[in-house]
Design a protein around this motif. Structure first.
Motif, PDB file in Angstrom:
ATOM      1  N   ASN A 216      -9.089   2.984 -51.819  1.00 36.79           N
ATOM      2  CA  ASN A 216      -8.314   3.798 -50.882  1.00 36.79           C
ATOM      3  C   ASN A 216      -9.187   4.403 -49.786  1.00 36.79           C
ATOM      4  O   ASN A 216      -9.025   5.559 -49.398  1.00 36.79           O
ATOM      5  CB  ASN A 216      -7.575   4.929 -51.619  1.00 36.79           C
ATOM      6  CG  ASN A 216      -6.549   5.611 -50.727  1.00 36.79           C
ATOM      7  OD1 ASN A 216      -6.022   5.020 -49.787  1.00 36.79           O
ATOM      8  ND2 ASN A 216      -6.252   6.872 -51.009  1.00 36.79           N
ATOM      9  N   VAL A 315      -6.675   5.053 -46.820  1.00 42.32           N
ATOM     10  CA  VAL A 315      -5.713   4.046 -46.388  1.00 42.32           C
ATOM     11  C   VAL A 315      -4.290   4.536 -46.617  1.00 42.32           C
ATOM     12  O   VAL A 315      -3.363   4.174 -45.883  1.00 42.32           O
ATOM     13  CB  VAL A 315      -5.950   2.725 -47.143  1.00 42.32           C
ATOM     14  CG1 VAL A 315      -4.935   1.662 -46.754  1.00 42.32           C
ATOM     15  CG2 VAL A 315      -7.365   2.221 -46.894  1.00 42.32           C
ATOM     16  N   PHE A 316      -4.116   5.386 -47.613  1.00 45.10           N
ATOM     17  CA  PHE A 316      -2.800   5.918 -47.986  1.00 45.10           C
ATOM     18  C   PHE A 316      -3.040   7.260 -48.655  1.00 45.10           C
ATOM     19  O   PHE A 316      -3.991   7.420 -49.418  1.00 45.10           O
ATOM     20  CB  PHE A 316      -2.101   4.943 -48.946  1.00 45.10           C
ATOM     21  CG  PHE A 316      -0.661   5.257 -49.234  1.00 45.10           C
ATOM     22  CD1 PHE A 316       0.336   4.829 -48.371  1.00 45.10           C
ATOM     23  CD2 PHE A 316      -0.296   5.964 -50.369  1.00 45.10           C
ATOM     24  CE1 PHE A 316       1.673   5.107 -48.639  1.00 45.10           C
ATOM     25  CE2 PHE A 316       1.035   6.240 -50.643  1.00 45.10           C
ATOM     26  CZ  PHE A 316       2.025   5.813 -49.767  1.00 45.10           C
ATOM     27  N   GLU A 324       2.233   7.475 -45.609  1.00 50.16           N
ATOM     28  CA  GLU A 324       1.457   6.602 -44.738  1.00 50.16           C
ATOM     29  C   GLU A 324       0.520   7.430 -43.861  1.00 50.16           C
ATOM     30  O   GLU A 324       0.764   8.611 -43.602  1.00 50.16           O
ATOM     31  CB  GLU A 324       2.390   5.750 -43.875  1.00 50.16           C
ATOM     32  CG  GLU A 324       3.184   4.715 -44.655  1.00 50.16           C
ATOM     33  CD  GLU A 324       4.315   5.307 -45.481  1.00 50.16           C
ATOM     34  OE1 GLU A 324       4.838   4.609 -46.369  1.00 50.16           O
ATOM     35  OE2 GLU A 324       4.666   6.489 -45.263  1.00 50.16           O
ATOM     36  N   TYR A 443       2.315   1.366 -41.578  1.00 51.51           N
ATOM     37  CA  TYR A 443       1.416   2.512 -41.720  1.00 51.51           C
ATOM     38  C   TYR A 443       2.050   3.785 -41.157  1.00 51.51           C
ATOM     39  O   TYR A 443       1.385   4.824 -41.101  1.00 51.51           O
ATOM     40  CB  TYR A 443       0.105   2.248 -40.979  1.00 51.51           C
ATOM     41  CG  TYR A 443      -0.754   1.173 -41.600  1.00 51.51           C
ATOM     42  CD1 TYR A 443      -1.785   1.498 -42.482  1.00 51.51           C
ATOM     43  CD2 TYR A 443      -0.547  -0.165 -41.317  1.00 51.51           C
ATOM     44  CE1 TYR A 443      -2.581   0.515 -43.050  1.00 51.51           C
ATOM     45  CE2 TYR A 443      -1.329  -1.159 -41.879  1.00 51.51           C
ATOM     46  CZ  TYR A 443      -2.343  -0.813 -42.751  1.00 51.51           C
ATOM     47  OH  TYR A 443      -3.116  -1.790 -43.316  1.00 51.51           O
ATOM     48  N   PHE A 491      -1.466  -5.739 -42.558  1.00 46.92           N
ATOM     49  CA  PHE A 491      -1.080  -5.005 -43.771  1.00 46.92           C
ATOM     50  C   PHE A 491      -2.148  -5.061 -44.859  1.00 46.92           C
ATOM     51  O   PHE A 491      -2.068  -4.307 -45.839  1.00 46.92           O
ATOM     52  CB  PHE A 491       0.234  -5.594 -44.296  1.00 46.92           C
ATOM     53  CG  PHE A 491       0.786  -4.923 -45.520  1.00 46.92           C
ATOM     54  CD1 PHE A 491       1.256  -3.620 -45.461  1.00 46.92           C
ATOM     55  CD2 PHE A 491       0.845  -5.588 -46.736  1.00 46.92           C
ATOM     56  CE1 PHE A 491       1.777  -2.991 -46.581  1.00 46.92           C
ATOM     57  CE2 PHE A 491       1.368  -4.980 -47.861  1.00 46.92           C
ATOM     58  CZ  PHE A 491       1.839  -3.674 -47.782  1.00 46.92           C
ATOM     59  N   LEU A 494      -3.517  -1.937 -46.694  1.00 46.63           N
ATOM     60  CA  LEU A 494      -2.439  -1.282 -47.430  1.00 46.63           C
ATOM     61  C   LEU A 494      -2.004  -2.136 -48.615  1.00 46.63           C
ATOM     62  O   LEU A 494      -1.601  -1.612 -49.660  1.00 46.63           O
ATOM     63  CB  LEU A 494      -1.263  -1.029 -46.491  1.00 46.63           C
ATOM     64  CG  LEU A 494      -0.287   0.108 -46.850  1.00 46.63           C
ATOM     65  CD1 LEU A 494      -1.024   1.404 -47.132  1.00 46.63           C
ATOM     66  CD2 LEU A 494       0.717   0.307 -45.724  1.00 46.63           C
ATOM     67  N   TYR A 497      -4.257  -1.330 -51.382  1.00 52.39           N
ATOM     68  CA  TYR A 497      -3.870  -0.082 -52.040  1.00 52.39           C
ATOM     69  C   TYR A 497      -2.655  -0.310 -52.944  1.00 52.39           C
ATOM     70  O   TYR A 497      -2.597   0.230 -54.058  1.00 52.39           O
ATOM     71  CB  TYR A 497      -3.551   0.989 -50.997  1.00 52.39           C
ATOM     72  CG  TYR A 497      -3.183   2.311 -51.623  1.00 52.39           C
ATOM     73  CD1 TYR A 497      -4.155   3.224 -51.982  1.00 52.39           C
ATOM     74  CD2 TYR A 497      -1.860   2.629 -51.900  1.00 52.39           C
ATOM     75  CE1 TYR A 497      -3.831   4.429 -52.590  1.00 52.39           C
ATOM     76  CE2 TYR A 497      -1.515   3.828 -52.514  1.00 52.39           C
ATOM     77  CZ  TYR A 497      -2.509   4.721 -52.853  1.00 52.39           C
ATOM     78  OH  TYR A 497      -2.181   5.903 -53.472  1.00 52.39           O
ATOM     79  N   PHE A 505       2.210   3.970 -54.271  1.00 52.38           N
ATOM     80  CA  PHE A 505       2.757   3.357 -53.055  1.00 52.38           C
ATOM     81  C   PHE A 505       4.277   3.245 -53.122  1.00 52.38           C
ATOM     82  O   PHE A 505       4.974   3.419 -52.118  1.00 52.38           O
ATOM     83  CB  PHE A 505       2.136   1.976 -52.852  1.00 52.38           C
ATOM     84  CG  PHE A 505       2.577   1.299 -51.577  1.00 52.38           C
ATOM     85  CD1 PHE A 505       1.996   1.630 -50.374  1.00 52.38           C
ATOM     86  CD2 PHE A 505       3.584   0.343 -51.583  1.00 52.38           C
ATOM     87  CE1 PHE A 505       2.393   1.013 -49.190  1.00 52.38           C
ATOM     88  CE2 PHE A 505       3.998  -0.271 -50.424  1.00 52.38           C
ATOM     89  CZ  PHE A 505       3.393   0.066 -49.219  1.00 52.38           C
TER      90      PHE A 505
END
Length: 848
Positions: A216, A315-316, A324, A443, A491, A494, A497, A505
């Motif tokens: 992440n 990333v998240f 996001e 995102y 993507f 993400l 992740y 997520f």
């Protein structure tokens, strides 16, 4: 399918449709105005008059400058034919126009439908109707309007051209390479070798982005590989340009780019500037008052933006249900650019700027959607859509909310601009840009995750309506593959992740339509004695049980535009005001009916996708069957916002043009446009009242006075106290100390303690804070925030922090009042007694 397509013949009995813009028209008969007429034209439209004069002087030969007299009958026919060729806006500068019986009847019919729609919309939005479980009289009127508008559009032009799209043109196949190449493999590598190399680079970049952006975190090398992979895939799928063709395209592109930055003043530009100014004022004026106070959601965003400033490269963000990252990086960027501290105002500034950008994109979408068919129509729809979005209660709420939700209509609007072109013309560049926007949109906000379904439906429609040959079918499939590959390349971090932490997520998108993942096992008394994984039979049973609930949530989501909207105090109106005001709602129904009528006569996949996309993009609201009390949701369904206002703008544009063509006099035609502008202003006043008065009253009564308390804390620390001398004692369903810290200007302040053993917790904090920026100053006062309903806290505090006084602070609502407990300075001896150590202040005094 064949490579040949028969030309489409006009329908029997249908009015002749206007030719496409690129089809040359018959040369109009000369017009010889008198000096007075020429002066009147110049005063009303100086720029247009001069342009016409230049065109006449440069285009006509000398022997045509003085036309020969024409017979009266021939002159009348020529005038009528010339009038039919006038664009809707050009008709505003012609003193008189002949009106046919069909145009007059069409104008009357549209006027009657508009009146019915306005009456039905007003009745459907009345408080009594919103409380009813059944659709009242207004619903029947709107349904009648929709059906009648569809019938009118199906049998007439509604003042607009209704020709089908021309046959899909495809670029010529590249010539076969034969000279010097002995095998098919050699020829293939010669033609596509560079693309293969770029694809390999893109794949390797994807793998590097996957492995080096793990845990992440965006890393320097992983981010560089990620960006390189995106660029490589774009190059691998880029349209073929060779030799002189590429040079010519580059020159055309550079010329268009330079022209885009050259301001050409016109009525369109003036109106667009006025709309942007109004929209900016509605989104950024009195930013500190609207919204008045923070919620826990705002606190999470602000603290995450602070983490980005402190070096976090997530990333998240998994906290608070998972969110996001784009908005947090954007807020950190705004802080660096403007110098505004991480605060509620900065959050609202970020969402407000994104809302203003959406207004500009709304004009672009309206023009892109209808401008290819008729440039003047595209301008009119674009201006009306931008105006409706600018004064929209729904969009003002999202823009001032200070959350990332406003990004959903922004990315959907921008994506639709290029998706419309891709579906109609199947140009690969439009598909590539659509893929980039889809990948980036993931995102932004979780509601964007439903957009791929809209793209798949669009592809199916384009193939069914536009692909008339196997080659065209293959081109659509290949170009859509390019979209998917590029969207996935964007993507990838993400996706990593999602692979590592699927539970975080998917936390906000997992619904109950197919039941829970884990089934509880209960005994005969109903007690839970264990769990087991859900089986296929459990999923089927849950689906059957929840299907009826889904039908109800879908009905509520559909009716949110005209009947009963979001009732949550933070994103809606507890009274159930719909997302559209009565006027906008009426034109939405009218536009939807006219759109349905157009679908019967055209083969445009973009128009077919329009109503289907509204249904698709409200699914995030309808699928929240586990929280049916939150349905409809103005935030989860925000992706449908640009489509709803596009239909609304088209409805008003069709009405203005249809009624305007039935007006023979110049002042009557202009009155129609003035009436449209007045309706927009009336809509703006209604939406202003709904948001700044009604919604804000409910919002203020539902939040806590963090702004007021933060100002007290900041003033205390800058005068007789210090931030380390301030504490907040928690109480059930009361304040969030982090919001107090942000409003005071110190996001990292953390002196919030639980009610249980509050005094001991305060002493522990004081001890732990020694040597930190929040160290206690014993030579200054102490300040404690606490709930007025806490009856025993003061006596507990007084035992350790003596001689204090209680001050009750009146908030905007008596139920939100709060108490302060203020003590005089406690001194170094107190620190030594209760903390068993002294801080820097006392140590400095002892040395002296």
């Amino acid at each position: 399918m064949t490579d040949q397509a028969n030309p489409i013949e006009p329908e029997a009995g249908a009015a002749p449709s206007a030719p496409p813009e690129n089809t040359p028209l018959a040369e109009p008969e000369p017009y010889d105005p008198s000096l007075a007429e020429l002066l009147r034209h110049f005063l009303s439209a100086p720029r247009r008059t001069l342009a016409h004069l230049r065109a006449v002087l440069y285009a006509l030969p000398e022997d045509r400058l003085t036309p020969a007299p024409m017979p009266a009958a021939a002159s009348a026919v020529a005038s009528a034919e010339s009038a039919e060729r006038l664009s809707p806006l050009a008709a505003l500068f012609t003193p008189t126009l002949p009106v046919t019986r069909q145009q007059a009847l069409l104008a009357i019919g549209l006027a009657i439908l508009t009146i019915l729609a306005l009456i039905g919309s007003a009745d459907l939005q009345s408080p009594a109707a919103r409380r009813s479980l059944e659709l009242p009289f207004g619903g029947a009127l709107l349904l009648l309007t929709l059906l009648a508008a569809a019938a009118i559009a199906a049998v007439s032009n509604v003042g607009l051209p209704l020709q089908r799209l021309p046959r899909l043109s495809l670029p010529e196949a590249p010539p076969r390479l034969s000279d010097g190449y002995n095998t098919p493999i050699d020829r293939f590598l010669a033609a596509h070798g560079l693309r293969l190399v770029l694809a390999v680079i893109g794949l390797l970049g994807n793998l590097a982005a996957w492995f080096f952006n793990a845990n992440n975190q965006f890393t320097a090398f992983g981010t560089l590989a990620w960006l390189l992979s995106i660029a490589a895939w774009i190059g691998a799928f880029a349209p073929r340009m060779q030799g002189a063709l590429s040079t010519e395209r580059a020159k055309t592109w550079l010329k268009g780019l330079s022209g885009a930055f050259r301001l050409r003043w016109s009525w369109t530009v003036a109106l667009l500037v006025a709309i942007l100014v109004a929209g900016t004022w509605l989104r950024l004026s009195d930013l500190s008052l609207y919204l008045p106070d923070m919620t826990s959601d705002h606190v999470e965003k602000a603290l995450d933006a602070q983490k980005v400033l402190d070096g976090d490269r997530s990333v998240f963000f998994p906290n608070n249900g998972g969110r996001e990252v784009f908005q947090m990086y954007f807020i950190a960027f705004l802080h660096q650019v403007t110098g505004i501290p991480i605060s509620f105002e900065l959050l609202k500034l970020a969402s407000g700027l994104e809302g203003i950008l959406t207004i500009l994109l709304a004009y672009w979408l309206g023009r892109a959607f209808y401008g290819e068919e008729n440039r003047q129509l595209g301008n009119l729809v674009g201006l009306l859509m931008a105006a409706f979005v600018a004064v929209s209660y729904w969009h003002i709420m999202l823009s001032r909310l200070g959350l990332r939700i406003v990004l959903t209509p922004l990315v959907v609007t921008l994506l639709l601009i290029f998706l419309v072109r891709a579906l109609r013309h199947n140009r690969r560049g439009d598909w590539i840009i659509s893929g980039l926007l889809l990948g980036a949109g993931l995102y932004f906000y979780q509601a964007v995750r439903i957009v791929p379904l809209m793209l798949i439906v669009g592809l199916i429609l384009a193939i069914a309506l536009r692909a008339r040959s196997w080659r065209a079918l293959g081109a659509y499939v290949f170009n859509f593959t390019a979209l998917v590959v590029i969207a996935f390349a964007v993507f990838v971090p993400l996706a990593r992740y999602l692979y590592d932490y699927p539970e975080f997520f998917l936390a906000r998108t997992t619904g109950r339509l197919f039941g829970e993942d884990v089934i509880e096992i209960r005994n005969s008394q109903g007690e839970v004695i264990g769990t087991r994984p859900a089986q296929v039979a459990d999923r089927i049973a849950a689906f059957q049980q929840n299907l009826g609930v889904l039908g109800e949530t879908l009905r509520r989501s559909i009716l949110m535009f005209n009947h009963r909207g979001d009732t949550a105090w933070i994103t809606g109106d507890p009274d159930g005001s719909p997302q559209l005001d009565p006027y906008t709602g009426a034109f939405f129904v009218l536009g939807l009916g006219l759109l349905f009528g157009r679908l019967l006569r055209r083969r445009d996949p973009a128009e077919w996708l329009l109503p289907l996309s509204i249904l698709i993009l409200i699914l995030p609201s309808a699928l929240a069957i586990a929280f049916i009390i939150e349905v409809p949701s103005a935030t989860r369904a925000s992706g449908a916002l640009p489509l709803v206002y596009l239909v609304t703008a088209f409805g008003m544009a069709a009405l203005v043009i249809g009624i305007g063509q039935g007006m023979p006099r110049l002042w009557l035609r202009r009155a129609v446009y003035v009436g449209a502008a007045l309706i927009v202003l009336i809509s703006a006043s209604i939406n202003y009242e709904r948001y700044f008065v009604d919604a804000m009253r409910d919002y203020r009564n539902s939040t806590f006075p963090y702004r007021q308390a933060g100002a007290i804390m900041r003033g205390f620390a800058q005068s007789t106290g210090a931030y380390g001398n301030v504490f907040m004692i928690a109480f059930p369903y009361w304040w969030d100390h982090r919001a107090l810290a942000i409003e005071a200007g110190v996001p990292k302040w953390g002196n919030g303690v639980l009610r249980e053993e509050a005094v001991q917790s305060i002493l522990n904090f004081l001890r732990a804070n020694i040597g930190t920026p929040f160290e206690m100053r014993p030579d200054r006062q102490m300040l404690f925030f606490f709930n007025p309903n806490d009856q025993t806290l003061v006596s507990e505090l007084a035992e350790v922090f003596p001689d204090g006084v209680v001050i009750r602070i009146a908030a905007y609502n008596s139920e939100r009042d709060f108490n302060l407990y203020v003590t005089p300075p406690l001194g170094c001896a107190w620190m030594q007694r209760y903390l068993e150590r002294t801080g820097n202040f006392c140590a400095d005094r002892l040395q002296k």
